[in-house]
Motif scaffolding. Sequence first.
Motif, PDB file in Angstrom:
ATOM      1  N   LEU A 118      -2.955  -5.290   5.376  1.00 37.37           N
ATOM      2  CA  LEU A 118      -2.703  -6.729   5.488  1.00 37.37           C
ATOM      3  C   LEU A 118      -3.377  -7.490   4.351  1.00 37.37           C
ATOM      4  O   LEU A 118      -2.786  -8.401   3.760  1.00 37.37           O
ATOM      5  CB  LEU A 118      -3.202  -7.250   6.840  1.00 37.37           C
ATOM      6  CG  LEU A 118      -2.421  -6.805   8.077  1.00 37.37           C
ATOM      7  CD1 LEU A 118      -3.176  -7.175   9.350  1.00 37.37           C
ATOM      8  CD2 LEU A 118      -1.017  -7.417   8.088  1.00 37.37           C
ATOM      9  N   ALA A 119      -4.613  -7.101   4.032  1.00 38.61           N
ATOM     10  CA  ALA A 119      -5.337  -7.767   2.941  1.00 38.61           C
ATOM     11  C   ALA A 119      -4.659  -7.501   1.595  1.00 38.61           C
ATOM     12  O   ALA A 119      -4.625  -8.370   0.719  1.00 38.61           O
ATOM     13  CB  ALA A 119      -6.795  -7.293   2.912  1.00 38.61           C
ATOM     14  N   PRO A 123      -2.891 -11.255  -0.429  1.00 42.08           N
ATOM     15  CA  PRO A 123      -4.151 -11.359  -1.172  1.00 42.08           C
ATOM     16  C   PRO A 123      -4.789 -12.745  -1.122  1.00 42.08           C
ATOM     17  O   PRO A 123      -6.006 -12.861  -1.305  1.00 42.08           O
ATOM     18  CB  PRO A 123      -3.762 -10.986  -2.611  1.00 42.08           C
ATOM     19  CG  PRO A 123      -2.284 -11.179  -2.676  1.00 42.08           C
ATOM     20  CD  PRO A 123      -1.762 -10.914  -1.302  1.00 42.08           C
ATOM     21  N   ASP A 124      -4.008 -13.784  -0.849  1.00 40.58           N
ATOM     22  CA  ASP A 124      -4.560 -15.144  -0.845  1.00 40.58           C
ATOM     23  C   ASP A 124      -4.900 -15.641   0.553  1.00 40.58           C
ATOM     24  O   ASP A 124      -5.344 -16.775   0.716  1.00 40.58           O
ATOM     25  CB  ASP A 124      -3.564 -16.117  -1.505  1.00 40.58           C
ATOM     26  CG  ASP A 124      -3.266 -15.706  -2.945  1.00 40.58           C
ATOM     27  OD1 ASP A 124      -4.197 -15.211  -3.620  1.00 40.58           O
ATOM     28  OD2 ASP A 124      -2.110 -15.843  -3.372  1.00 40.58           O
ATOM     29  N   GLU A 125      -4.687 -14.804   1.550  1.00 40.30           N
ATOM     30  CA  GLU A 125      -4.915 -15.262   2.925  1.00 40.30           C
ATOM     31  C   GLU A 125      -6.400 -15.167   3.277  1.00 40.30           C
ATOM     32  O   GLU A 125      -7.085 -14.222   2.906  1.00 40.30           O
ATOM     33  CB  GLU A 125      -4.086 -14.405   3.885  1.00 40.30           C
ATOM     34  CG  GLU A 125      -3.944 -15.044   5.235  1.00 40.30           C
ATOM     35  CD  GLU A 125      -2.669 -14.570   5.926  1.00 40.30           C
ATOM     36  OE1 GLU A 125      -1.594 -15.127   5.649  1.00 40.30           O
ATOM     37  OE2 GLU A 125      -2.767 -13.639   6.726  1.00 40.30           O
ATOM     38  N   TYR A 150     -15.350  -0.510   2.093  1.00 42.44           N
ATOM     39  CA  TYR A 150     -14.672   0.044   0.912  1.00 42.44           C
ATOM     40  C   TYR A 150     -13.459  -0.797   0.538  1.00 42.44           C
ATOM     41  O   TYR A 150     -13.199  -1.050  -0.644  1.00 42.44           O
ATOM     42  CB  TYR A 150     -14.241   1.494   1.164  1.00 42.44           C
ATOM     43  CG  TYR A 150     -15.389   2.467   1.275  1.00 42.44           C
ATOM     44  CD1 TYR A 150     -16.489   2.384   0.424  1.00 42.44           C
ATOM     45  CD2 TYR A 150     -15.379   3.473   2.232  1.00 42.44           C
ATOM     46  CE1 TYR A 150     -17.543   3.274   0.535  1.00 42.44           C
ATOM     47  CE2 TYR A 150     -16.434   4.371   2.347  1.00 42.44           C
ATOM     48  CZ  TYR A 150     -17.512   4.267   1.503  1.00 42.44           C
ATOM     49  OH  TYR A 150     -18.559   5.148   1.611  1.00 42.44           O
ATOM     50  N   ALA A 151     -12.699  -1.239   1.549  1.00 37.91           N
ATOM     51  CA  ALA A 151     -11.524  -2.081   1.283  1.00 37.91           C
ATOM     52  C   ALA A 151     -11.953  -3.386   0.619  1.00 37.91           C
ATOM     53  O   ALA A 151     -11.315  -3.854  -0.334  1.00 37.91           O
ATOM     54  CB  ALA A 151     -10.776  -2.359   2.583  1.00 37.91           C
ATOM     55  N   HIS A 157     -12.844  -8.512  -2.620  1.00 38.73           N
ATOM     56  CA  HIS A 157     -13.064  -9.646  -1.709  1.00 38.73           C
ATOM     57  C   HIS A 157     -14.508 -10.147  -1.752  1.00 38.73           C
ATOM     58  O   HIS A 157     -14.831 -11.114  -1.058  1.00 38.73           O
ATOM     59  CB  HIS A 157     -12.658  -9.273  -0.279  1.00 38.73           C
ATOM     60  CG  HIS A 157     -11.199  -9.416  -0.020  1.00 38.73           C
ATOM     61  ND1 HIS A 157     -10.664 -10.409   0.762  1.00 38.73           N
ATOM     62  CD2 HIS A 157     -10.139  -8.696  -0.469  1.00 38.73           C
ATOM     63  CE1 HIS A 157      -9.341 -10.298   0.792  1.00 38.73           C
ATOM     64  NE2 HIS A 157      -8.998  -9.259   0.073  1.00 38.73           N
ATOM     65  N   ASN A 158     -15.355  -9.485  -2.505  1.00 35.46           N
ATOM     66  CA  ASN A 158     -16.736  -9.958  -2.730  1.00 35.46           C
ATOM     67  C   ASN A 158     -17.505 -10.222  -1.436  1.00 35.46           C
ATOM     68  O   ASN A 158     -18.228 -11.207  -1.309  1.00 35.46           O
ATOM     69  CB  ASN A 158     -16.725 -11.234  -3.597  1.00 35.46           C
ATOM     70  CG  ASN A 158     -16.034 -10.989  -4.923  1.00 35.46           C
ATOM     71  OD1 ASN A 158     -16.301  -9.989  -5.585  1.00 35.46           O
ATOM     72  ND2 ASN A 158     -15.136 -11.877  -5.300  1.00 35.46           N
ATOM     73  N   GLY A 159     -17.336  -9.328  -0.464  1.00 37.26           N
ATOM     74  CA  GLY A 159     -18.082  -9.435   0.789  1.00 37.26           C
ATOM     75  C   GLY A 159     -17.386 -10.261   1.864  1.00 37.26           C
ATOM     76  O   GLY A 159     -17.828 -10.284   3.014  1.00 37.26           O
ATOM     77  N   ARG A 160     -16.297 -10.930   1.520  1.00 38.14           N
ATOM     78  CA  ARG A 160     -15.650 -11.819   2.499  1.00 38.14           C
ATOM     79  C   ARG A 160     -14.956 -11.041   3.621  1.00 38.14           C
ATOM     80  O   ARG A 160     -14.924 -11.504   4.758  1.00 38.14           O
ATOM     81  CB  ARG A 160     -14.648 -12.750   1.808  1.00 38.14           C
ATOM     82  CG  ARG A 160     -15.290 -13.773   0.874  1.00 38.14           C
ATOM     83  CD  ARG A 160     -14.286 -14.800   0.370  1.00 38.14           C
ATOM     84  NE  ARG A 160     -13.107 -14.177  -0.220  1.00 38.14           N
ATOM     85  CZ  ARG A 160     -13.009 -13.758  -1.495  1.00 38.14           C
ATOM     86  NH1 ARG A 160     -14.047 -13.881  -2.312  1.00 38.14           N
ATOM     87  NH2 ARG A 160     -11.889 -13.218  -1.943  1.00 38.14           N
ATOM     88  N   LEU A 161     -14.404  -9.852   3.293  1.00 36.50           N
ATOM     89  CA  LEU A 161     -13.792  -9.040   4.359  1.00 36.50           C
ATOM     90  C   LEU A 161     -14.849  -8.565   5.344  1.00 36.50           C
ATOM     91  O   LEU A 161     -14.617  -8.547   6.554  1.00 36.50           O
ATOM     92  CB  LEU A 161     -13.068  -7.820   3.771  1.00 36.50           C
ATOM     93  CG  LEU A 161     -11.586  -7.916   3.434  1.00 36.50           C
ATOM     94  CD1 LEU A 161     -11.060  -6.541   3.043  1.00 36.50           C
ATOM     95  CD2 LEU A 161     -10.754  -8.508   4.551  1.00 36.50           C
TER      96      LEU A 161
END
Length: 196
Positions: A118-119, A123-125, A150-151, A157-161
Amino acid sequence: MGFSMQSLSISMLTICGISELPEQKERAVTHVLSILDPDHPDPEAFQAYDPHHRTILRFHDIINPIEGMILPQPEHVEAVLRFGEEVAAGSIERTRGHLLVHCHMGISRSTAAMLTLLAQTHPDEKEDRLFERLTLIRPQAWPNSRMIAYADDLLSHNGRLVDGLRRHYGRQIQRQPQFAQWMHDLGRGCEVEMAA
């Protein structure tokens, strides 16, 4: 690594466990991502499926090293992203597709893989929206935190996920408090402690 995926012409997304595979065969599955324990036989249910594109990954559902077990590694998540690219590349000639991701229970490895897809696709969500999408597909989703880390890295995502995962764990514990005990029992108490 430049993993990207155009908008999928996949009209149906399913996450399930091995015991639920037989009931999916009537639903015209076009793509399958199987995540199995290394020593588990291939599920017989797939023999009844129509022809489909299938990728099989084998590693254990753990987040810390355990003797004799295979931890999720970056290359496993890279393989999930390659699968996503293959789905996107093959979706041009087809109007409708059904993507099925399964592991043993349909709770941890498969939901981490679906969140990764999904990510990749959106990519902008915002991360919380990605986890909302995941919960709509599989309400009991408790993604493997090691795979999500890892994803997060592979998709920049710089830690945002990972932060989104913390909030997701918090929501899941509120919805289903028994998750906290289950994860402690499975040796994954640090995921419960991550919950925001």
